[in-house]
Write a protein that holds these residues in place. Structure first.
Motif, PDB file in Angstrom:
ATOM      1  N   UNK A 269     126.290 -25.572  48.981  1.00 57.24           N
ATOM      2  CA  UNK A 269     126.730 -25.887  50.335  1.00 57.24           C
ATOM      3  C   UNK A 269     125.835 -25.229  51.383  1.00 57.24           C
ATOM      4  N   UNK A 270     125.570 -23.938  51.242  1.00 52.77           N
ATOM      5  CA  UNK A 270     124.747 -23.249  52.241  1.00 52.77           C
ATOM      6  C   UNK A 270     123.319 -23.792  52.209  1.00 52.77           C
ATOM      7  N   UNK A 271     122.835 -24.201  51.044  1.00 52.32           N
ATOM      8  CA  UNK A 271     121.510 -24.796  50.953  1.00 52.32           C
ATOM      9  C   UNK A 271     121.457 -26.106  51.735  1.00 52.32           C
ATOM     10  N   UNK A 272     122.500 -26.932  51.577  1.00 49.73           N
ATOM     11  CA  UNK A 272     122.549 -28.211  52.292  1.00 49.73           C
ATOM     12  C   UNK A 272     122.601 -27.998  53.798  1.00 49.73           C
ATOM     13  N   UNK A 273     123.437 -27.050  54.235  1.00 50.43           N
ATOM     14  CA  UNK A 273     123.538 -26.751  55.668  1.00 50.43           C
ATOM     15  C   UNK A 273     122.184 -26.302  56.200  1.00 50.43           C
ATOM     16  N   UNK A 274     121.497 -25.463  55.458  1.00 53.46           N
ATOM     17  CA  UNK A 274     120.184 -24.973  55.888  1.00 53.46           C
ATOM     18  C   UNK A 274     119.168 -26.119  55.995  1.00 53.46           C
ATOM     19  N   UNK A 275     119.078 -26.938  54.954  1.00 55.52           N
ATOM     20  CA  UNK A 275     118.089 -28.026  54.937  1.00 55.52           C
ATOM     21  C   UNK A 275     118.352 -29.029  56.055  1.00 55.52           C
ATOM     22  N   UNK A 276     119.629 -29.416  56.242  1.00 55.61           N
ATOM     23  CA  UNK A 276     119.951 -30.398  57.279  1.00 55.61           C
ATOM     24  C   UNK A 276     119.765 -29.809  58.676  1.00 55.61           C
ATOM     25  N   UNK A 277     119.995 -28.503  58.824  1.00 55.89           N
ATOM     26  CA  UNK A 277     119.745 -27.844  60.110  1.00 55.89           C
ATOM     27  C   UNK A 277     118.267 -27.901  60.456  1.00 55.89           C
ATOM     28  N   UNK A 278     117.425 -27.625  59.483  1.00 58.36           N
ATOM     29  CA  UNK A 278     115.972 -27.665  59.702  1.00 58.36           C
ATOM     30  C   UNK A 278     115.543 -29.073  60.124  1.00 58.36           C
ATOM     31  N   UNK A 279     116.081 -30.093  59.475  1.00 59.75           N
ATOM     32  CA  UNK A 279     115.750 -31.477  59.831  1.00 59.75           C
ATOM     33  C   UNK A 279     116.125 -31.774  61.277  1.00 59.75           C
TER      34      UNK A 279
END
Length: 313
Positions: A269-279
């Motif tokens: 979950x935290x990985x997904x939040x991080x990746x989508x935030x960067x996008x």
């Protein structure tokens, strides 16, 4: 679409003309999830305010700036107004009240898909003394269950001094009726010096924008009450090259169990939040952002004045 290019802003040769002489600070008010942030983003043509299906996403008074040939409108997106005596909600209501008193104009957005009940009546009563500077938008005409006629009847009953020309049906999501709202606001706006340079569409600082993007990505992926238990703290920011920024941020929650949910199984979950935030951040800034995102517990932070003072402005 950028409203700078839409309202009579082109000369005969097709060149973009400077913004006109009118200027107004416009406070947006409405119940949670009425579409205030969506309106602001559509009008400004940029992602100024975060949008989520979770009610009460906006916590601060967030400015978005619209420049056209008619002038400059500086919109303030306020937290959704609702009747609650919880400490954090009372603080957010104070933000709304302060903005109403200090604004030149007010845009009241009514959600056409929900019955105009007690909370809507309380808002309308609060706005009655501001009727001379009020424009009303009846939002969500695109929804099948919208009762725009009912919302219009409510507006006429509660705010009869506001003429029909300033009660406008819109779809903020589909960019329908937005220009009509802007024209109605410009008709009330005074001639005055602009508050911001014309290249600005928001006054938000970089750290605030990064924190809001992270919070948006988290809110849209977490269930039930958990989104309201989250805030984002930017710990460090550093420009490491002219085109790359490094940022360390913490997603703060109230309990250890919430921390586990935000991290997720296998930290997915935290990985997904991080990746989508960067996008999302790449669409806003001219440089790449390297994001170090962690989760930590700040027990019962919604009851701490020191945290609320920092978050609610």
């Amino acid at each position: 679409m950028d409203k700078t290019n839409e309202i009579e802003n082109e000369g005969n040769d097709g060149a973009i003309e400077p913004a006109g002489e009118k200027t107004a600070l416009v406070t947006i008010i409405g119940r949670p999830s009425a579409g205030k942030s969506t309106f602001l983003n559509t009008a400004a043509g940029e992602p100024v305010s975060i949008v989520s299906a979770v009610p009460q996403t906006t916590r601060n008074a967030i400015k978005g700036i619209v420049n056209t040939s008619l002038g400059q409108l500086v919109f303030v997106d306020t937290p959704g107004w609702h009747d609650s005596d919880k400490k954090m909600n009372l603080r957010m209501r104070n933000i709304v009240s302060d903005q109403l008193d200090n604004s030149d104009l007010i845009l009241y957005i009514i959600d056409g898909t929900r019955a105009c009940a007690e909370e809507e009546r309380l808002i309308a009563e609060m706005l009655e003394k501001h009727k001379e500077k009020l424009v009303i938008a009846l939002n969500k005409t695109d929804e099948k269950n919208a009762d725009i006629d009912g919302a219009k009847s409510f507006a006429r009953k509660m705010l009869p001094a506001v003429p029909d020309s300033r009660v406008i049906a819109i779809s903020a999501k589909n960019d329908e009726g937005i220009n009509d709202v802007l024209r109605a606001l410009y008709s009330l706006a005074p001639v005055a010096p602009h508050l911001y340079s014309e290249e600005f569409y928001t006054d938000q600082e970089v750290d605030f924008r990064i924190a809001e993007v992270i919070r948006e990505q988290a809110m849209n992926r977490l269930d039930k009450e958990l989104p309201h238990c989250i805030y984002v703290k930017i710990a460090d920011m550093e420009m490491r090259t002219p085109t790359k920024m490094w940022c360390r941020a913490f997603l703060c929650v109230e309990t250890e169990s919430q921390k586990g949910i935000v991290i997720g199984k296998g930290a997915q979950m935290i990985k997904t939040i991080r990746v989508e935030s960067i996008k999302s951040l790449r669409k806003i800034f001219d440089w790449k952002i390297e994001l170090d995102l962690q989760v930590k517990v700040d027990k019962n932070w919604r009851q701490k004045d020191i945290v609320l003072d920092r978050l609610l402005k």
